[in-house]
Motif scaffolding. Sequence first.
Motif, PDB file in Angstrom:
ATOM      1  N   THR A 194     -26.467  12.778   5.260  1.00  0.00           N
ATOM      2  CA  THR A 194     -25.573  12.419   4.164  1.00  0.00           C
ATOM      3  C   THR A 194     -26.252  11.535   3.134  1.00  0.00           C
ATOM      4  OG1 THR A 194     -23.739  12.499   5.743  1.00  0.00           O
ATOM      5  CG2 THR A 194     -23.300  11.433   3.653  1.00  0.00           C
ATOM      6  N   CYS A 195     -27.225  10.742   3.566  1.00  0.00           N
ATOM      7  CA  CYS A 195     -27.844   9.725   2.716  1.00  0.00           C
ATOM      8  C   CYS A 195     -28.835  10.288   1.705  1.00  0.00           C
ATOM      9  CB  CYS A 195     -28.567   8.710   3.597  1.00  0.00           C
ATOM     10  SG  CYS A 195     -29.889   9.445   4.607  1.00  0.00           S
ATOM     11  N   SER A 196     -28.945  11.574   1.586  1.00  0.00           N
ATOM     12  CA  SER A 196     -30.016  12.224   0.815  1.00  0.00           C
ATOM     13  C   SER A 196     -30.226  11.630  -0.571  1.00  0.00           C
ATOM     14  CB  SER A 196     -29.707  13.713   0.679  1.00  0.00           C
ATOM     15  OG  SER A 196     -29.590  14.297   1.966  1.00  0.00           O
ATOM     16  N   GLY A 230     -39.562  10.056  -6.630  1.00  0.00           N
ATOM     17  CA  GLY A 230     -39.902  11.453  -6.875  1.00  0.00           C
ATOM     18  C   GLY A 230     -39.963  12.336  -5.646  1.00  0.00           C
ATOM     19  N   LYS A 231     -39.726  11.776  -4.463  1.00  0.00           N
ATOM     20  CA  LYS A 231     -39.807  12.563  -3.234  1.00  0.00           C
ATOM     21  C   LYS A 231     -38.469  12.549  -2.504  1.00  0.00           C
ATOM     22  CE  LYS A 231     -44.732  11.662  -2.466  1.00  0.00           C
ATOM     23  NZ  LYS A 231     -45.741  11.133  -1.502  1.00  0.00           N
ATOM     24  N   PRO A 232     -37.938  13.724  -2.134  1.00  0.00           N
ATOM     25  CA  PRO A 232     -36.711  13.749  -1.352  1.00  0.00           C
ATOM     26  C   PRO A 232     -36.876  12.952  -0.060  1.00  0.00           C
ATOM     27  CG  PRO A 232     -37.211  15.940  -2.166  1.00  0.00           C
ATOM     28  CD  PRO A 232     -38.414  15.085  -2.471  1.00  0.00           C
ATOM     29  N   HIS A 233     -35.996  12.014   0.164  1.00  0.00           N
ATOM     30  CA  HIS A 233     -35.965  11.120   1.327  1.00  0.00           C
ATOM     31  C   HIS A 233     -37.057  10.052   1.305  1.00  0.00           C
ATOM     32  CE1 HIS A 233     -32.647  13.021   3.328  1.00  0.00           C
ATOM     33  NE2 HIS A 233     -33.251  14.187   3.397  1.00  0.00           N
ATOM     34  N   GLY A 234     -37.937  10.063   0.334  1.00  0.00           N
ATOM     35  CA  GLY A 234     -38.881   8.965   0.231  1.00  0.00           C
ATOM     36  C   GLY A 234     -40.302   9.282   0.634  1.00  0.00           C
ATOM     37  N   PRO A 235     -41.128   8.248   0.779  1.00  0.00           N
ATOM     38  CA  PRO A 235     -42.572   8.446   0.908  1.00  0.00           C
ATOM     39  C   PRO A 235     -43.047   8.942   2.266  1.00  0.00           C
ATOM     40  CG  PRO A 235     -42.047   6.109   1.063  1.00  0.00           C
ATOM     41  CD  PRO A 235     -40.764   6.818   0.733  1.00  0.00           C
ATOM     42  N   ILE A 284     -38.551  11.847   8.080  1.00  0.00           N
ATOM     43  CA  ILE A 284     -37.452  10.901   8.223  1.00  0.00           C
ATOM     44  C   ILE A 284     -36.502  11.046   7.037  1.00  0.00           C
ATOM     45  CG2 ILE A 284     -38.792   9.218   9.557  1.00  0.00           C
ATOM     46  CD1 ILE A 284     -39.043   7.549   7.052  1.00  0.00           C
ATOM     47  N   ALA A 285     -35.262  10.623   7.234  1.00  0.00           N
ATOM     48  CA  ALA A 285     -34.256  10.677   6.177  1.00  0.00           C
ATOM     49  C   ALA A 285     -34.283   9.399   5.353  1.00  0.00           C
ATOM     50  CB  ALA A 285     -32.878  10.893   6.784  1.00  0.00           C
ATOM     51  N   SER A 286     -33.526   9.390   4.271  1.00  0.00           N
ATOM     52  CA  SER A 286     -33.509   8.234   3.370  1.00  0.00           C
ATOM     53  C   SER A 286     -33.105   6.954   4.090  1.00  0.00           C
ATOM     54  CB  SER A 286     -32.540   8.480   2.208  1.00  0.00           C
ATOM     55  OG  SER A 286     -32.919   9.616   1.460  1.00  0.00           O
TER      56      SER A 286
END
Length: 261
Positions: free
Chosen positions: A65-67, A72-77, A81-83
């Motif tokens: 859900t936290c997407s 610039g990257k989906p979910h981060g660096p 793993i998710a956001s």
Amino acid sequence: MSVTLRVWRQAGSGQPGKFVEYKASNLNPNMSLLEMLDVVNDDLEKRGEDPIAFAHDCREGICGTCSLVIDGKPHGPHRGIASCQTYMRSFADGATITIEPFRAAPFPVIKDLISDRSAFDKIQQAGGFISVRTGAACDANAIPIPKPVADLAMDAAACIGCGACVAACKNASAMLFVSAKVSQLGLLPQGQPERDTRVLNMVGKMDELGFGNCTNQYECSAACPKLISHDFIARMNRDYIGALFRSSLKPASNAAGGGAG
């Protein structure tokens, strides 16, 4: 630690949006990015300002859900793993962090960082199920399944439907999501009766909703928090071609027939 945030603010769907800068100070490096947003929102509410809208639920990397798109990257660096599992220690003290919603035509922004991903629900409803009689569960091991097949089906079932694959693809393709849902059932005996109709209906609904074509550059699997393999896309393509061929050989039903002449 302290950071500067560039956050996408948008009052609602169809309304113009923009990046707004916020300063976040006295942060614990071990707090998650979502906890940091909670701290920022507390300060905004104290000042009488509208808090940043963002979606979350389990905060354990399970629901998707936290997407968010982080720098610039989906979910981060980080990979796999998710956001919600991205921690502030991932960023340097004094860093500027850009946070925005997933961007794709089938994922319209509801408000700020929240995207409407109900298009995935519509694809799932088009064929991501099996039709069986309800009742008591069958005995364990009643249908023997080779372990490699069971493991592959479990790999596909790991998809949480977060939409990172769509956000990462320049064509906003949903092929990784659809292929995981198709393969999850298509690999198992329970999914065989509806195997052809499933892949035809789900791919058809994906196209109808405006998702783009696969670019075969694998940004999708690289961004997936559950590391779903792009090999499932090739599997789905084979199933789709086979289903198209078999459906073309079926005789047309005489639905308008009125009885014996």
